[in-house]
Design a protein around this motif. Structure first.
Motif, PDB file in Angstrom:
ATOM      1  N   ASP A   1       0.867  -1.169   0.000  1.00 12.29           N
ATOM      2  CA  ASP A   1       0.000   0.000   0.000  1.00 12.29           C
ATOM      3  C   ASP A   1       0.909   1.227   0.000  1.00 12.29           C
ATOM      4  N   ILE A   2       0.768   2.095  -1.010  1.00 12.63           N
ATOM      5  CA  ILE A   2       1.621   3.268  -1.134  1.00 12.63           C
ATOM      6  C   ILE A   2       1.048   4.453  -0.384  1.00 12.63           C
ATOM      7  N   ALA A   3      -0.246   4.627  -0.484  1.00  9.77           N
ATOM      8  CA  ALA A   3      -0.955   5.704   0.200  1.00  9.77           C
ATOM      9  C   ALA A   3      -2.346   5.184   0.507  1.00  9.77           C
ATOM     10  N   GLN A   4      -3.212   6.056   1.052  1.00  9.51           N
ATOM     11  CA  GLN A   4      -4.532   5.610   1.480  1.00  9.51           C
ATOM     12  C   GLN A   4      -5.321   4.966   0.343  1.00  9.51           C
ATOM     13  N   HIS A   5      -5.160   5.489  -0.880  1.00 13.35           N
ATOM     14  CA  HIS A   5      -5.950   4.971  -1.998  1.00 13.35           C
ATOM     15  C   HIS A   5      -5.095   4.399  -3.124  1.00 13.35           C
ATOM     16  N   LEU A   6      -3.819   4.151  -2.847  1.00 13.01           N
ATOM     17  CA  LEU A   6      -2.927   3.629  -3.886  1.00 13.01           C
ATOM     18  C   LEU A   6      -2.333   2.297  -3.454  1.00 13.01           C
ATOM     19  N   GLN A   7      -2.269   1.351  -4.391  1.00 14.78           N
ATOM     20  CA  GLN A   7      -1.677   0.055  -4.094  1.00 14.78           C
ATOM     21  C   GLN A   7      -0.882  -0.431  -5.300  1.00 14.78           C
ATOM     22  N   VAL A   8       0.244  -1.087  -5.006  1.00 15.28           N
ATOM     23  CA  VAL A   8       1.028  -1.744  -6.048  1.00 15.28           C
ATOM     24  C   VAL A   8       0.634  -3.210  -6.063  1.00 15.28           C
ATOM     25  N   VAL A   9       0.225  -3.715  -7.229  1.00 18.74           N
ATOM     26  CA  VAL A   9      -0.204  -5.099  -7.358  1.00 18.74           C
ATOM     27  C   VAL A   9       0.526  -5.780  -8.500  1.00 18.74           C
ATOM     28  N   GLU A  10       0.748  -7.068  -8.352  1.00 16.09           N
ATOM     29  CA  GLU A  10       1.313  -7.877  -9.426  1.00 16.09           C
ATOM     30  C   GLU A  10       0.211  -8.776  -9.965  1.00 16.09           C
ATOM     31  N   LEU A  11      -0.050  -8.684 -11.262  1.00 19.03           N
ATOM     32  CA  LEU A  11      -1.125  -9.435 -11.903  1.00 19.03           C
ATOM     33  C   LEU A  11      -0.538 -10.390 -12.925  1.00 19.03           C
ATOM     34  N   THR A  12      -1.062 -11.585 -12.953  1.00 19.66           N
ATOM     35  CA  THR A  12      -0.620 -12.587 -13.921  1.00 19.66           C
ATOM     36  C   THR A  12      -1.654 -12.692 -15.047  1.00 19.66           C
ATOM     37  N   ILE A  13      -1.201 -12.518 -16.279  1.00 14.41           N
ATOM     38  CA  ILE A  13      -2.079 -12.557 -17.438  1.00 14.41           C
ATOM     39  C   ILE A  13      -2.613 -13.972 -17.633  1.00 14.41           C
ATOM     40  N   THR A  14      -3.901 -14.084 -17.891  1.00 16.39           N
ATOM     41  CA  THR A  14      -4.536 -15.383 -18.089  1.00 16.39           C
ATOM     42  C   THR A  14      -4.941 -15.567 -19.549  1.00 16.39           C
ATOM     43  N   ASP A  15      -5.375 -16.785 -19.865  1.00 14.66           N
ATOM     44  CA  ASP A  15      -5.856 -17.062 -21.222  1.00 14.66           C
ATOM     45  C   ASP A  15      -7.071 -16.215 -21.566  1.00 14.66           C
ATOM     46  N   GLU A  16      -7.865 -15.859 -20.541  1.00 12.44           N
ATOM     47  CA  GLU A  16      -9.095 -15.106 -20.770  1.00 12.44           C
ATOM     48  C   GLU A  16      -8.883 -13.597 -20.786  1.00 12.44           C
ATOM     49  N   ALA A  17      -7.668 -13.134 -20.506  1.00 13.78           N
ATOM     50  CA  ALA A  17      -7.412 -11.699 -20.411  1.00 13.78           C
ATOM     51  C   ALA A  17      -7.602 -11.002 -21.753  1.00 13.78           C
ATOM     52  N   PRO A  18      -8.309  -9.875 -21.793  1.00 12.76           N
ATOM     53  CA  PRO A  18      -8.496  -9.129 -23.036  1.00 12.76           C
ATOM     54  C   PRO A  18      -7.188  -8.691 -23.685  1.00 12.76           C
ATOM     55  N   ILE A  19      -6.126  -8.516 -22.873  1.00 14.69           N
ATOM     56  CA  ILE A  19      -4.861  -8.029 -23.435  1.00 14.69           C
ATOM     57  C   ILE A  19      -3.951  -9.154 -23.917  1.00 14.69           C
ATOM     58  N   ASN A  20      -4.377 -10.400 -23.746  1.00 11.45           N
ATOM     59  CA  ASN A  20      -3.539 -11.529 -24.166  1.00 11.45           C
ATOM     60  C   ASN A  20      -3.259 -11.417 -25.663  1.00 11.45           C
ATOM     61  N   GLY A  21      -1.975 -11.351 -26.023  1.00 10.43           N
ATOM     62  CA  GLY A  21      -1.584 -11.209 -27.410  1.00 10.43           C
ATOM     63  C   GLY A  21      -1.253  -9.788 -27.813  1.00 10.43           C
ATOM     64  N   TYR A  22      -1.547  -8.829 -26.940  1.00  7.91           N
ATOM     65  CA  TYR A  22      -1.202  -7.439 -27.216  1.00  7.91           C
ATOM     66  C   TYR A  22       0.278  -7.197 -26.909  1.00  7.91           C
ATOM     67  N   THR A  23       0.740  -5.992 -27.191  1.00  6.85           N
ATOM     68  CA  THR A  23       2.067  -5.545 -26.768  1.00  6.85           C
ATOM     69  C   THR A  23       1.895  -4.490 -25.681  1.00  6.85           C
ATOM     70  N   ILE A  24       2.988  -4.162 -25.014  1.00  8.17           N
ATOM     71  CA  ILE A  24       2.940  -3.135 -23.977  1.00  8.17           C
ATOM     72  C   ILE A  24       2.401  -1.825 -24.547  1.00  8.17           C
ATOM     73  N   SER A  25       2.821  -1.468 -25.748  1.00  6.30           N
ATOM     74  CA  SER A  25       2.387  -0.199 -26.346  1.00  6.30           C
ATOM     75  C   SER A  25       0.890  -0.180 -26.627  1.00  6.30           C
ATOM     76  N   GLU A  26       0.283  -1.366 -26.788  1.00 11.44           N
ATOM     77  CA  GLU A  26      -1.154  -1.446 -27.073  1.00 11.44           C
ATOM     78  C   GLU A  26      -1.997  -1.527 -25.802  1.00 11.44           C
ATOM     79  N   LEU A  27      -1.339  -1.675 -24.668  1.00  8.71           N
ATOM     80  CA  LEU A  27      -2.042  -1.802 -23.399  1.00  8.71           C
ATOM     81  C   LEU A  27      -2.612  -0.452 -22.972  1.00  8.71           C
ATOM     82  N   GLN A  28      -3.899  -0.403 -22.696  1.00  5.53           N
ATOM     83  CA  GLN A  28      -4.557   0.818 -22.263  1.00  5.53           C
ATOM     84  C   GLN A  28      -5.222   0.578 -20.909  1.00  5.53           C
TER      85      GLN A  28
END
Length: 244
Positions: free
Chosen positions: A140-167
């Motif tokens: 937890d960085i601040a009251q409303h901020l958190q650093v999280v690590e997420l693992t991409i799944t087969d069902e993820a909308p971004i699967n197959g994208y590049t970092i530059s295409e990530l929004q």
């Protein structure tokens, strides 16, 4: 989601606050009168008595709970509460006070879904053990901020994208990227995002569910998370009888 927590001492009350701030329904069970009063003064529903008793858990509506956190300093109370909660189909989280006991409970206690050491994990670790899921909170960085690590799944909308295409939402930003089984590094624009890869994201709590939906593929608004907190708190009390 709905949670029943056994113990309204430091660990239990801190965990209740974190869950409440995220919009969850929390009921506490506490046998110490002064400790119970403190929790009520903070707006929590408290059932008075021994959390290892099925009648008390029923008063706390354990049958409607998604998970039960047995967070007292009394190991016998905690284990008994988990046994009862498992009977009602709840996820169970057991607090223990000595590391060597974890192997024993993992070997013989199938009713326990997660074993935690609040002296190391603190309220955030207890909360995330209760939630379960696919996201790992780092800090937890601040009251409303958190650093999280997420693992991409087969069902993820971004699967197959590049970092530059990530929004991501405006209140979230990528801090690091790691290929499956690889080290985390500063991301480059042309890195491909594939199942099993990891993204470390700094995000406002308000947009975490949106980030989760984009990266993991879970429905927006879902609060489940598999989090092992790397932060610690000073919490070495080991009171018994339902407190702490």
């Amino acid at each position: 989601m709905r949670f029943v927590l056994i113990g309204a001492g430091r660990v239990g009350l801190r965990t209740a606050r974190v869950l409440h701030e995220e919009g969850h329904d929390v009921t506490l069970i506490e046998r110490d009168e002064a400790t119970a009063k403190r929790a009520r003064n903070q707006g929590f529903t408290v059932v008075d008595g021994d959390g290892s008793q099925e009648t008390l858990l029923e008063q706390a509506r354990v049958e409607d709970a998604d998970a039960v956190g047995a967070l007292t300093g009394d190991l016998n109370t905690n284990f008994s509460a988990c046994l009862i909660a498992d009977h009602y189909g709840c996820r169970t989280v057991l607090r223990i006070d000595e590391e060597y006991r974890e192997e024993i409970y993992r070997k013989y206690a199938d009713v326990v879904d997660e074993v935690i050491y609040p002296e190391r994990l603190g309220a955030m670790g207890a909360k995330n053990a209760l939630l379960g899921g696919t996201i790992r909170a780092i800090a937890d960085i601040a009251q409303h901020l958190q650093v999280v690590e997420l693992t991409i799944t087969d069902e993820a909308p971004i699967n197959g994208y590049t970092i530059s295409e990530l929004q991501l939402p405006a209140d979230a930003t990528v801090l690091a990227f790691g290929k499956i089984d690889g080290d985390l590094e500063i991301p480059t624009a042309d890195e491909s995002l594939e199942s099993g890869d990891r993204l470390v994201v700094l995000a406002d709590f308000a947009v975490l569910s949106d980030v989760r939906q984009i990266v993991v593929g879970e429905t927006a608004g879902r609060t489940g998370a598999e989090i092992e907190a790397e932060t610690t708190v000073e919490d070495t009390e080991a009171n018994t009888g339902g407190t702490n």
